[in-house]
Write a protein that holds these residues in place. Structure first.
Motif, short mmCIF file in Angstrom:
data_model
loop_
_atom_site.label_atom_id
_atom_site.label_comp_id
_atom_site.label_asym_id
_atom_site.label_seq_id
_atom_site.Cartn_x
_atom_site.Cartn_y
_atom_site.Cartn_z
N VAL A 1 -8.32 -5.89 -5.80
CA VAL A 1 -7.34 -6.96 -5.60
C VAL A 1 -8.07 -8.21 -5.13
O VAL A 1 -9.22 -8.16 -4.69
N ILE A 2 -7.38 -9.33 -5.23
CA ILE A 2 -7.89 -10.60 -4.74
C ILE A 2 -7.13 -10.97 -3.47
O ILE A 2 -5.91 -10.80 -3.40
N ARG A 3 -7.85 -11.43 -2.49
CA ARG A 3 -7.24 -11.92 -1.26
C ARG A 3 -7.28 -13.44 -1.29
O ARG A 3 -8.33 -14.03 -1.51
N SER A 4 -6.14 -14.06 -1.09
CA SER A 4 -6.08 -15.52 -1.04
C SER A 4 -5.35 -15.91 0.23
O SER A 4 -4.14 -16.15 0.22
N GLU A 5 -6.10 -15.87 1.33
CA GLU A 5 -5.54 -16.07 2.66
C GLU A 5 -4.37 -15.12 2.89
O GLU A 5 -4.59 -13.92 2.88
N GLN B 1 -6.64 -0.32 3.92
CA GLN B 1 -7.57 -1.20 4.63
C GLN B 1 -8.80 -1.47 3.77
O GLN B 1 -9.28 -2.60 3.69
N GLU B 2 -9.29 -0.44 3.10
CA GLU B 2 -10.45 -0.60 2.23
C GLU B 2 -10.13 -1.55 1.08
O GLU B 2 -10.96 -2.38 0.70
N MET B 3 -8.93 -1.45 0.52
CA MET B 3 -8.53 -2.29 -0.60
C MET B 3 -8.40 -3.75 -0.20
O MET B 3 -8.75 -4.65 -0.98
N TYR C 1 -10.17 -17.43 -1.96
CA TYR C 1 -10.34 -16.56 -3.14
C TYR C 1 -11.49 -15.60 -2.89
O TYR C 1 -12.65 -15.96 -3.03
N ASN C 2 -11.14 -14.38 -2.51
CA ASN C 2 -12.17 -13.37 -2.29
C ASN C 2 -11.63 -12.01 -2.70
O ASN C 2 -10.43 -11.77 -2.69
N GLY D 1 0.81 -1.21 0.00
CA GLY D 1 0.00 0.00 0.00
C GLY D 1 0.84 1.26 0.00
O GLY D 1 0.46 2.28 0.58
N SER D 2 1.98 1.22 -0.68
CA SER D 2 2.93 2.33 -0.62
C SER D 2 2.38 3.65 -1.14
O SER D 2 2.85 4.72 -0.74
#
Length: 219
Positions: free
Chosen positions: A158-162, A124-126, A152-153, A115-116
């Protein structure tokens, strides 16, 4: 409308198209200029350029696709065609169709992973996980709508994968995974031709010279 707002979730390129138009109007500049000034230059990207054509700077990783098999009614045999110079502008806002290098992909992974360029609240929102458990399959929007699960969410773009923050677009024969493992401060860009139904990919994959010692990557 596929479903009432707030009742389901569906992936769509149209949202990116609308966002790109809004950014250009609010910024009062063409989107490619805004991206260069506000994103690419601050990130330190040296080989990421915008194009509205099918031009790909050499040397280019050649890609192949079988996605037009149904259109050509090809059945019972292997089918693929070169897709290197297919114009992918149709799937992105005007000015956001980019070509890049594996080094710039690694730099991008670090920037969005940490998040630079963002404030703490925007980061946090992203990356927030509030969508986990939301969404469901629906005949009107399958396969774009599905239940968000930990492996996969979606966050915001962006995608969060754990433990991983990533993106993995697939378009015109090109599959790209750009991911960042925050706990290990490890970027892992990986680019390859997409799998071809009934045949073996003929192009060479490229990986960045990085390794992660944390949890296995989700691809």
């Amino acid at each position: 409308m596929q479903f009432a707002p707030g009742t389901n979730w569906s992936y769509a390129h149209t949202t990116f198209m609308i966002l790109g138009d809004i950014l250009a109007k609010v910024g009062n500049k063409p989107l490619d200029q805004l991206l260069d000034e506000e994103v690419f230059t601050p990130m330190g990207l040296k080989n990421t350029v915008s194009s509205v054509t099918s031009t790909v700077p050499e040397p280019a990783l050649h890609t192949f696709s079988s996605e037009r098999r149904p259109a050509f009614a090809v059945r019972g045999k292997a089918f693929y065609e070169e897709a290197t110079y297919w114009n992918t502008q149709w799937g992105t806002p005007m000015g956001a169709n980019e070509t890049t290098t594996i080094d710039d992909l690694a730099t991008t992974a670090i920037s969005f992973g940490t998040g630079s360029l963002l404030s703490p609240s925007s980061y946090q929102e992203m990356t927030d996980s509030t969508l986990i458990g939301f969404g469901k399959k629906d005949p009107g929007c399958v396969p774009s709508c599905f239940t968000q699960v930990p492996i996969y969410n979606y966050g915001l773009g962006v995608i969060r994968s754990e433990p991983w923050i990533m993106q993995n677009p697939l378009l015109s024969g090109i599959g790209v995974t750009t991911a960042y493992l925050l706990s290990e401060k490890c970027p892992t860009p990986w680019r390859s031709p997409s799998p071809l139904a009934g045949s073996t990919p003929r192009a060479t994959t490229r990986t960045a010279p990085t390794t992660c010692s944390g949890p296995s990557a989700p691809w």
